[in-house]
Structures are given as structure tokens and as C-alpha cells.
Scaffold this motif. Structure first.
Motif, PDB file in Angstrom:
ATOM      1  N   GLY A 148       0.813  -1.210   0.000  1.00 10.37           N
ATOM      2  CA  GLY A 148       0.000   0.000   0.000  1.00 10.37           C
ATOM      3  C   GLY A 148       0.847   1.260   0.000  1.00 10.37           C
ATOM      4  O   GLY A 148       0.576   2.214  -0.749  1.00 10.37           O
ATOM      5  N   LYS A 149       1.889   1.278   0.817  1.00 11.41           N
ATOM      6  CA  LYS A 149       2.787   2.437   0.847  1.00 11.41           C
ATOM      7  C   LYS A 149       3.476   2.620  -0.502  1.00 11.41           C
ATOM      8  O   LYS A 149       3.667   3.755  -0.963  1.00 11.41           O
ATOM      9  N   SER A 150       3.851   1.507  -1.127  1.00 10.34           N
ATOM     10  CA  SER A 150       4.529   1.588  -2.434  1.00 10.34           C
ATOM     11  C   SER A 150       3.593   2.133  -3.498  1.00 10.34           C
ATOM     12  O   SER A 150       3.984   3.001  -4.297  1.00 10.34           O
ATOM     13  N   ILE A 151       2.362   1.633  -3.528  1.00 15.04           N
ATOM     14  CA  ILE A 151       1.390   2.126  -4.513  1.00 15.04           C
ATOM     15  C   ILE A 151       1.109   3.600  -4.297  1.00 15.04           C
ATOM     16  O   ILE A 151       1.074   4.396  -5.246  1.00 15.04           O
ATOM     17  N   HIS A 152       0.903   3.982  -3.031  1.00  9.11           N
ATOM     18  CA  HIS A 152       0.632   5.387  -2.714  1.00  9.11           C
ATOM     19  C   HIS A 152       1.828   6.272  -3.066  1.00  9.11           C
ATOM     20  O   HIS A 152       1.659   7.413  -3.529  1.00  9.11           O
ATOM     21  N   GLY A 153       3.049   5.751  -2.861  1.00  4.07           N
ATOM     22  CA  GLY A 153       4.239   6.530  -3.202  1.00  4.07           C
ATOM     23  C   GLY A 153       4.398   6.719  -4.701  1.00  4.07           C
ATOM     24  O   GLY A 153       4.813   7.788  -5.173  1.00  4.07           O
ATOM     25  N   ILE A 154       4.071   5.673  -5.471  1.00  2.00           N
ATOM     26  CA  ILE A 154       4.178   5.755  -6.934  1.00  2.00           C
ATOM     27  C   ILE A 154       3.050   6.603  -7.515  1.00  2.00           C
ATOM     28  O   ILE A 154       3.253   7.394  -8.443  1.00  2.00           O
ATOM     29  N   SER A 175      -2.184   9.925  -5.863  1.00  2.18           N
ATOM     30  CA  SER A 175      -3.627  10.153  -5.972  1.00  2.18           C
ATOM     31  C   SER A 175      -4.436   8.966  -5.447  1.00  2.18           C
ATOM     32  O   SER A 175      -5.635   9.097  -5.179  1.00  2.18           O
ATOM     33  N   VAL A 176      -3.772   7.798  -5.317  1.00  5.52           N
ATOM     34  CA  VAL A 176      -4.448   6.610  -4.780  1.00  5.52           C
ATOM     35  C   VAL A 176      -4.367   6.666  -3.257  1.00  5.52           C
ATOM     36  O   VAL A 176      -3.267   6.618  -2.695  1.00  5.52           O
ATOM     37  N   PRO A 177      -5.508   6.768  -2.562  1.00  9.36           N
ATOM     38  CA  PRO A 177      -5.472   6.834  -1.090  1.00  9.36           C
ATOM     39  C   PRO A 177      -4.854   5.560  -0.503  1.00  9.36           C
ATOM     40  O   PRO A 177      -4.951   4.485  -1.092  1.00  9.36           O
ATOM     41  N   MET A 178      -4.256   5.689   0.670  1.00  5.76           N
ATOM     42  CA  MET A 178      -3.618   4.541   1.306  1.00  5.76           C
ATOM     43  C   MET A 178      -4.567   3.358   1.502  1.00  5.76           C
ATOM     44  O   MET A 178      -4.211   2.209   1.212  1.00  5.76           O
ATOM     45  N   PRO A 179      -5.790   3.580   2.013  1.00  6.74           N
ATOM     46  CA  PRO A 179      -6.684   2.419   2.173  1.00  6.74           C
ATOM     47  C   PRO A 179      -6.935   1.677   0.862  1.00  6.74           C
ATOM     48  O   PRO A 179      -6.908   0.437   0.829  1.00  6.74           O
ATOM     49  N   ALA A 180      -7.155   2.413  -0.209  1.00  9.12           N
ATOM     50  CA  ALA A 180      -7.388   1.782  -1.511  1.00  9.12           C
ATOM     51  C   ALA A 180      -6.132   1.068  -1.983  1.00  9.12           C
ATOM     52  O   ALA A 180      -6.193  -0.026  -2.566  1.00  9.12           O
ATOM     53  N   ALA A 181      -4.972   1.666  -1.730  1.00  8.65           N
ATOM     54  CA  ALA A 181      -3.698   1.065  -2.157  1.00  8.65           C
ATOM     55  C   ALA A 181      -3.459  -0.256  -1.428  1.00  8.65           C
ATOM     56  O   ALA A 181      -3.002  -1.239  -2.026  1.00  8.65           O
ATOM     57  N   ILE A 182      -3.772  -0.305  -0.137  1.00 11.76           N
ATOM     58  CA  ILE A 182      -3.607  -1.534   0.643  1.00 11.76           C
ATOM     59  C   ILE A 182      -4.514  -2.633   0.099  1.00 11.76           C
ATOM     60  O   ILE A 182      -4.100  -3.790  -0.063  1.00 11.76           O
ATOM     61  N   ILE A 183      -5.745  -2.275  -0.206  1.00 14.12           N
ATOM     62  CA  ILE A 183      -6.704  -3.268  -0.719  1.00 14.12           C
ATOM     63  C   ILE A 183      -6.273  -3.786  -2.086  1.00 14.12           C
ATOM     64  O   ILE A 183      -6.374  -4.985  -2.373  1.00 14.12           O
ATOM     65  N   ILE A 184      -5.764  -2.906  -2.947  1.00 11.53           N
ATOM     66  CA  ILE A 184      -5.286  -3.336  -4.263  1.00 11.53           C
ATOM     67  C   ILE A 184      -4.143  -4.342  -4.121  1.00 11.53           C
ATOM     68  O   ILE A 184      -4.113  -5.382  -4.778  1.00 11.53           O
ATOM     69  N   GLY A 185      -3.198  -4.028  -3.230  1.00 13.33           N
ATOM     70  CA  GLY A 185      -2.071  -4.941  -3.005  1.00 13.33           C
ATOM     71  C   GLY A 185      -2.522  -6.278  -2.457  1.00 13.33           C
ATOM     72  O   GLY A 185      -2.028  -7.329  -2.861  1.00 13.33           O
ATOM     73  N   GLY A 208      15.772   4.807  -8.969  1.00 10.19           N
ATOM     74  CA  GLY A 208      14.933   4.664  -7.785  1.00 10.19           C
ATOM     75  C   GLY A 208      13.465   4.407  -8.083  1.00 10.19           C
ATOM     76  O   GLY A 208      12.879   3.443  -7.565  1.00 10.19           O
ATOM     77  N   PRO A 209      12.804   5.260  -8.902  1.00  9.66           N
ATOM     78  CA  PRO A 209      11.386   5.022  -9.199  1.00  9.66           C
ATOM     79  C   PRO A 209      11.128   3.672  -9.873  1.00  9.66           C
ATOM     80  O   PRO A 209      10.104   3.033  -9.609  1.00  9.66           O
ATOM     81  N   ILE A 210      12.056   3.224 -10.710  1.00 13.12           N
ATOM     82  CA  ILE A 210      11.904   1.919 -11.366  1.00 13.12           C
ATOM     83  C   ILE A 210      11.981   0.806 -10.324  1.00 13.12           C
ATOM     84  O   ILE A 210      11.198  -0.153 -10.344  1.00 13.12           O
ATOM     85  N   LEU A 211      12.933   0.930  -9.391  1.00 16.44           N
ATOM     86  CA  LEU A 211      13.054  -0.060  -8.322  1.00 16.44           C
ATOM     87  C   LEU A 211      11.778  -0.118  -7.481  1.00 16.44           C
ATOM     88  O   LEU A 211      11.339  -1.196  -7.084  1.00 16.44           O
ATOM     89  N   MET A 212      11.184   1.049  -7.224  1.00  9.49           N
ATOM     90  CA  MET A 212       9.961   1.071  -6.420  1.00  9.49           C
ATOM     91  C   MET A 212       8.835   0.285  -7.100  1.00  9.49           C
ATOM     92  O   MET A 212       8.088  -0.449  -6.440  1.00  9.49           O
ATOM     93  N   VAL A 213       8.715   0.445  -8.425  1.00 12.50           N
ATOM     94  CA  VAL A 213       7.688  -0.294  -9.163  1.00 12.50           C
ATOM     95  C   VAL A 213       7.971  -1.792  -9.122  1.00 12.50           C
ATOM     96  O   VAL A 213       7.076  -2.618  -8.892  1.00 12.50           O
TER      97      VAL A 213
END
Length: 470
Positions: free
Chosen positions: A127-133, A136-146, A281-286
Motif C-alpha cells: 500500500g505504501k509503495s502504490i501510494h508513493g508511486i 492520488s491513490v489513497p492509502m486504504p485503496a492502495a492496501i486493498i489493491i495490493g 529509484g522510481p523503477i526499483l519502487m515499481v
């Protein structure tokens, strides 16, 4: 090929039942790619950063403790993995042959806690990774997606998990090496080699962390080797798992150390990775995000197997269908998402503390498991008895294993130094937890003596039952 036949090949049909020889497939090298790729991930990188940020070791002493800890712990995970092709059943089910049908339930419970804990930690990281990338994706939504993504992989099962990790080995291995190259290609801080120093408690704590990191996989490692043909033997699965697990974790832990040393002191671990690697860095995060999702499927897969094992203990004739696995995975997913959404900012730190505390129950189990398989029964188990309602020749409870297990836990308590409990002799080496060593030294000889003392009686029972007593 019919649609139902294609589905059967894609989605794993077996759960905790025996995999017959005709359905065995794959090669030992698949274990290398699985355990290497699984450990190239943010959680081991963040944990590796603790070597500098929490234990205050410098680069040399930190690296030495990391390498030694994982090389020692890797022996346990590799020995457990090599059991899979010989047994053809999951690790927790195999424990019935050591603890008895009902005696193994406690071990299954502890294993389930580990699976769920790792799953929650990783969906928080995802979730933190999705939100960081994508802010605009809220943390709760990012956690659920992951969480949903990992669940889909876990439901499909064994084949898909192995396929993803074969790809992940090349992608993640190359990416991590490129990250090292980017860090060392830039001007390093003046204190890169001198920041921190040597302190015995930090060094022993780092060593212990490496040992328990590897041991924490042992309750489910043979779940991913049980489909291999029995003919692969012991040595090939051992070395494939050993080098995959140790190389992957050593690289990730080391990357965490190097990344935080390459940026100003106090920088958060994953932020340090992104800063220290420049445009990469951004590529590694993805890539890390994709790998978190991929290897987190292992935790969900293991949690489902644990629940199935527990239920089947009381319903020996029950064979769960694919639909049941989907339902169980969905229930676990919902519970884990609720916990993750309410998790505190320092949840991962607390979880690592819990894993270290679980060392108290994992070391005696691993000791009994390995002594029983390699020295007592020498790989010869009666599979039919393991699935019988009364436990067959192994019974409902094995007093020898249960006594040794209880003693193995109790002798560790005075020396424990965990976030949950601190024993009266915890500070023999200040700040370091040496209880795992005491547990290992006591449980191994104790169980061997108890088991060999009762072996003659077991052989007589096997002979009367018409079984091979080897």
C-alpha cells in the motif's frame, strides 16, 4: 483441451493431501528461483537497514553478521525443503508424523500466525509503495489493491507461484545489482565506511535476526518442493534452496545497509533506497511493488493450507475443493485488510519484534522436525497413517515430541530478550537474544534420546501393522 482441463492445470487441485508420483513435476533449480526472488523485496531491505539504524554497526561488522546469520539459518530451511520431494505433503501435515495427529495442531497455529503476520506486513508495504508511486491513490485503496493482487496469485497456487518467481529472479536480481552499481557510482558520504562501529549486542542481534529470518520459512518451505519427483533426492533440493534463500536475503539485507549509509543519517529505509539510486529509484519502487505482491501470495497460500490442515485434523475424510480454497482465502484477506487498514505507523517494527519472539516456538519445532526426519526415521514415514483419523502408528499425540518441544520452549524463557517478554538472564550479552541457541542445544539431544528410547516400541507396532519399519 477443454476449459475444465485448462482450469485444472492453471489452478492447483491439491491442498494438504499427498501428491502421487504421477503428478510430480519440475526440477530442483525451481527452488533456487523461488527463494531467491522471494527475498529480493522491501521487507528484508528495511530489516537490513536496521543493522545500521537500530543496532549501530558499521559496514564491515554489519555485513559479517548478516552473512554468517543467514548462512547458519539457511541450513535449517534447506534441510526442511529437501523433505518435500521425499514426503509429497506439506510441512505442517508432516508434523503429524512427529507430534501425532492432534499434537501437531499447536505448531500449525504458530505457523498460521507467521503467515498472517507476514501477509499483513507486506500488504502495508504494498500500500505504501502504490501510494508513493501514485499519490492520488489513497492509502486504504492502495492496501486493498495490493492485498487483492496477492490473493489472486495465492488462489491459483503452486505452478503460478513458481512461474512468477522464475521470471522474478532475473528481473529482481538484475535490478538489485543495478541499484548497487548506482550507489557506488556516485560520491559516497564521508562517513560511509565509518558510520557506526562494533558492539557485541548489535552484532549478536544481527546474527540472530539472520538465523530466525531463515528459520521463519521452515514451517512451510516443503510446501513448494513437495511436487518435485522423489528421484531428485536430498542434495539437489538442499543446495538449490540453500543458495537461493541465503543469496537473496544477504543481497537484500546488504542493500538496505548500503542504501542508508549512502544518504544522510536518519533517512527512512525505502526513502534512502530511492534517493541513493538516482533515476533508477522510481523503477526499483515499481519492481519492488510487483515483487511484494508476488511473494506475498506465498503467505496467503500457507495460511490457507494451515487452516485446511487444522480442519482436516477433525474431519479426516474431508478434501477441500477449489471453491473452498477461494472462500478461505477471501476470509483471510478480509481479516488481514481490516488489521492493515488500522495498523499503526510502526506496525512493521512491531511485527519484526513478534517474529523474533516467535523464535521461542520455532527453534524447538525445527529441531524436532529435522532430528526426526534425518536421524530417527531417515525419511521413511507411513503416509497413510499421517492421514488416518486416529493418527495410525503415530497416534493422536506423541509424548516424546511434545515433552521435548515444551522443554525446548521453557529453557529459552530465562534467556529471552524480545518485545513480548524479557527473561532474567536476557542481558548476558546486552541487547542480544541468545535464547534460540539455548533452545537448539537442549531440544536436539533431548528429543533424540526420547525418540530413540521409544523407537523399539514403534517398530514393534509397525511390524504388527504390516508396515515397513525402516
Amino acid at each position: 483441451m477443454s476449459q475444465s482441463s485448462s482450469q485444472q492445470q492453471l489452478i492447483e487441485n491439491h491442498t494438504v493431501d499427498y501428491v502421487p508420483p504421477a503428478e510430480r513435476h519440475g526440477q530442483a533449480r525451481d527452488l533456487f528461483t523461488l527463494w531467491f526472488s522471494t527475498n529480493i523485496a522491501p521487507l528484508p531491505i528495511v530489516t537490513g537497514a536496521m543493522v545500521v539504524q537500530v543496532f549501530h554497526l558499521n559496514l564491515f561488522w554489519g555485513m559479517l553478521a548478516i552473512v554468517l546469520g543467514h548462512m547458519l539459518g539457511g541450513i535449517v530451511i534447506a534441510l526442511a525443503s529437501a523433505q518435500g520431494p521425499q514426503m509429497g505433503i506439506p510441512q505442517m501435515v508432516q508434523s503429524r508424523g512427529q507430534f501425532g495427529r492432534y499434537g501437531a495442531l499447536l505448531i500449525v497455529f504458530f505457523a498460521a500466525i507467521i503467515y498472517v503476520g507476514f501477509f499483513i506486513s507486506n500488504i502495508v508495504l504494498a500500500g505504501k509503495s502504490i501510494h508513493g508511486i501514485a499519490p492520488s491513490v489513497p492509502m486504504p485503496a492502495a492496501i486493498i489493491i495490493g492485498a487483492l493482487s496477492a490473493t489472486a496469485i495465492g488462489v491459483i497456487g503452486y505452478r503460478f507461484i513458481h512461474s512468477l518467481n522464475r521470471i522474478g529472479t532475473w528481473v529482481m536480481g538484475t535490478a538489485l545489482l543495478a541499484g548497487f552499481a548506482m550507489i557506488f557510482a556516485q560520491e559516497l558520504p564521508a562517513d560511509f565506511f565509518s558510520r557506526g562501529g562494533f558492539n557485541l549486542s548489535g552484532w549478536v542481534a544481527t546474527l540472530s535476526l539472520g538465523v530466525i529470518w531463515q528459520i521463519s520459512f521452515s514451517p512451510y518451505v516443503s510446501d513448494y518442493s513437495r511436487y518435485l519427483p522423489r528421484e531428485v533426492g536430498i542434495a539437489r533440493p538442499f543446495w538449490a534452496t540453500y543458495f537461493g534463500a541465503t543469496l537473496g536475503t544477504i543481497l537484500s539485507f546488504s542493500f538496505g545497509v548500503v542504501a542508508v549509509l549512502a544518504v544522510p543519517e536518519g533517512t527512512e529505509a525505502m526513502a534512502a533506497v530511492e534517493q541513493a539510486t538516482g533515476w533508477l529509484g522510481p523503477i526499483l519502487m515499481v519492481l519492488f511493488l510487483l515483487n511484494i505482491i508476488s511473494h506475498n501470495a506465498l503467505n496467503l497460500y500457507g495460511a490457507v493450507l494451515s487452516i485446511v490442515t487444522s480442519i482436516q485434523t477433525f474431519a479426516s475424510r474431508w478434501t477441500p475443493s477449489i471453491k473452498v480454497r477461494v472462500v478461505l482465502a477471501s476470509v483471510i484477506l478480509l481479516g488481514c485488510c481490516l488489521v492493515a487498514l488500522s495498523a499503526s505507523a510502526d506496525f512493521i517494527g512491531h511485527f519484526i519484534g513478534l517474529i523474533l519472539a516467535l523464535l521461542l516456538v520455532l527453534v524447538p519445532w525445527a529441531s524436532i522436525n529435522l532430528i526426526d526426519f534425518y536421524l530417527i526415521k531417515r525419511g521413511s514415514y507411513d503416509i497413510a497413517s499421517i492421514f488416518r483419523a486416529d493418527g495410525g502408528v503415530y497416534g493422536r499425540f506423541n509424548a516424546h515430541a511434545i515433552i521435548a518441544y515444551a522443554c525446548g520452549i521453557l529453557v529459552q524463557l530465562p534467556f529471552a530478550n524480545t518485545s513480548l517478554y524479557v527473561g532474567p538472564y536476557a542481558n548476558l550479552v546486552e541487547g542480544a537474544d541468545l535464547s534460540w541457541l539455548v533452545g537448539l542445544l537442549v531440544t536436539c539431544p533431548l528429543y533424540y534420546c526420547l525418540a530413540t528410547r521409544g523407537r523399539g516400541q514403534l517398530v514393534q507396532i509397525q511390524c504388527r501393522s504390516g508396515l515397513d519399519p525402516r
